[in-house]
Design an enzyme around this catalytic site. Structure first.
Site, PDB file in Angstrom:
ATOM      1  N   ASP A  70      -5.314   0.489  -8.379  1.00  0.00           N
ATOM      2  CA  ASP A  70      -5.417   1.922  -8.129  1.00  0.00           C
ATOM      3  C   ASP A  70      -5.342   2.697  -9.431  1.00  0.00           C
ATOM      4  O   ASP A  70      -5.113   2.119 -10.493  1.00  0.00           O
ATOM      5  CB  ASP A  70      -4.293   2.374  -7.179  1.00  0.00           C
ATOM      6  CG  ASP A  70      -2.911   1.832  -7.564  1.00  0.00           C
ATOM      7  OD1 ASP A  70      -2.727   1.472  -8.738  1.00  0.00           O
ATOM      8  OD2 ASP A  70      -2.029   1.772  -6.704  1.00  0.00           O
ATOM      9  N   ASN A 138       8.634   4.038   0.379  1.00  0.00           N
ATOM     10  CA  ASN A 138       8.261   4.414   1.737  1.00  0.00           C
ATOM     11  C   ASN A 138       7.385   3.359   2.413  1.00  0.00           C
ATOM     12  O   ASN A 138       6.775   3.614   3.449  1.00  0.00           O
ATOM     13  CB  ASN A 138       7.565   5.778   1.754  1.00  0.00           C
ATOM     14  CG  ASN A 138       6.255   5.776   0.962  1.00  0.00           C
ATOM     15  OD1 ASN A 138       5.861   4.752   0.385  1.00  0.00           O
ATOM     16  ND2 ASN A 138       5.597   6.912   0.924  1.00  0.00           N
ATOM     17  N   HIS A 140       4.713   1.852   1.025  1.00  0.00           N
ATOM     18  CA  HIS A 140       3.292   1.838   0.678  1.00  0.00           C
ATOM     19  C   HIS A 140       2.921   0.592  -0.133  1.00  0.00           C
ATOM     20  O   HIS A 140       3.773  -0.011  -0.790  1.00  0.00           O
ATOM     21  CB  HIS A 140       2.883   3.125  -0.061  1.00  0.00           C
ATOM     22  CG  HIS A 140       3.412   3.284  -1.449  1.00  0.00           C
ATOM     23  ND1 HIS A 140       4.178   4.357  -1.836  1.00  0.00           N
ATOM     24  CD2 HIS A 140       3.261   2.526  -2.572  1.00  0.00           C
ATOM     25  CE1 HIS A 140       4.468   4.269  -3.118  1.00  0.00           C
ATOM     26  NE2 HIS A 140       3.932   3.150  -3.589  1.00  0.00           N
ATOM     27  N   GLU A 145      -0.517   5.083   1.523  1.00  0.00           N
ATOM     28  CA  GLU A 145       0.692   5.720   2.021  1.00  0.00           C
ATOM     29  C   GLU A 145       0.864   5.452   3.521  1.00  0.00           C
ATOM     30  O   GLU A 145      -0.077   5.006   4.194  1.00  0.00           O
ATOM     31  CB  GLU A 145       0.616   7.229   1.770  1.00  0.00           C
ATOM     32  CG  GLU A 145       0.478   7.622   0.306  1.00  0.00           C
ATOM     33  CD  GLU A 145       1.792   7.518  -0.477  1.00  0.00           C
ATOM     34  OE1 GLU A 145       2.728   6.857   0.007  1.00  0.00           O
ATOM     35  OE2 GLU A 145       1.866   8.093  -1.581  1.00  0.00           O
TER      36      GLU A 145
END
Length: 246
Positions: A70, A138, A140, A145
């Site tokens: 990414d 979280n 991800h 996400e």
């Protein structure tokens, strides 16, 4: 559903050595190694160990093709936090990877959607043999996400507030963290033959528990690991503290 190999090492240093063993074994197992690279604090000890082994002649990255997961949108291509630059600073310039064999999405592309399509095709054609991954606080994976479809491909995403807050330490404040990024999708990542996942520290423990023991759901993108045919998860005791023994 497939089982996930979970290994808990006593500290980040022994974890880095164990993870480097997996990378070294993979590089020695094929004539055409294709390695997926991640960025972030969890993987830095691994990269330092791989650099050490390369300098000692214990392994070589010559001929290895490497693909980044990414990158941010909105940073200039010369920005030090552009992941293509960051991975060179932290890893590839210190080993014998040929620069032309390091691939990353173009964070300065005039048409980001078109760039995502191009990069997705490139990664898919290459066929990643071993993909290094971290897990976000979280849950991800890369910049997928919570809520990301398990069928998602490389695309432009909006970063969650929690992700931007976690990454603010690399910038001059939270407002400097880009709001968008390009990321390989969950399905793109899942094409890799072997997923190698690292998580360290107590802040990752809840995400690790949710990924390995909670429902398999897009609300926790890392839970997709349990649908893959070959996954190795390496943890330190702090990251593993909430999962059941064994």
């Amino acid at each position: 559903m497939n089982s996930v190999e979970v290994i808990v090492e006593r500290d980040p240093h022994s974890l880095a050595r164990r993870t480097a063993d997996v990378v070294q074994e993979y590089l020695g197992s094929t004539q055409d190694p294709v390695l997926g690279l991640a960025t972030g604090a969890s993987v830095l000890p691994l990269y330092r160990e791989l650099i050490r082994r390369c300098r000692r002649g214990q392994l070589s990255f010559s001929g290895v093709r490497s693909f980044l997961l990414d990158d941010y949108l909105g940073l200039g291509p010369e920005h030090p936090q552009c992941y293509g630059n960051l991975i060179e600073t932290e890893f590839t310039r210190h080993v014998d990877i040929e620069p032309e064999n390091l691939y990353a999405p173009d964070c300065g592309a005039a048409d980001p959607e078109l760039e995502c399509d191009r990069y997705d095709r490139l990664v898919t054609r290459a066929g990643v043999g071993l993909q290094i991954l971290g897990v976000g606080r979280n849950g991800h994976l890369a910049f997928n996400e919570p809520g990301s479809s398990f069928d998602s491909r490389t695309r432009v995403v909006r970063l969650a507030a929690a992700t931007r807050a976690d990454n603010a330490r690399y910038f001059d404040g939270p407002e400097q963290v880009p709001a968008q990024a390009m990321t390989q999708g969950v399905a793109t990542i899942s094409q890799a033959a072997h997923l190698l996942v690292l998580a360290t520290g107590p802040s990752k423990s809840e995400a690790v528990r949710a990924a390995l023991e909670g429902p398999i759901t897009s609300a926790v993108p890392a839970s997709v690991l349990r649908l893959h045919s070959r996954v190795t998860v390496l943890l330190d005791p702090a990251a593993a503290r909430l999962i059941r023994p064994g």
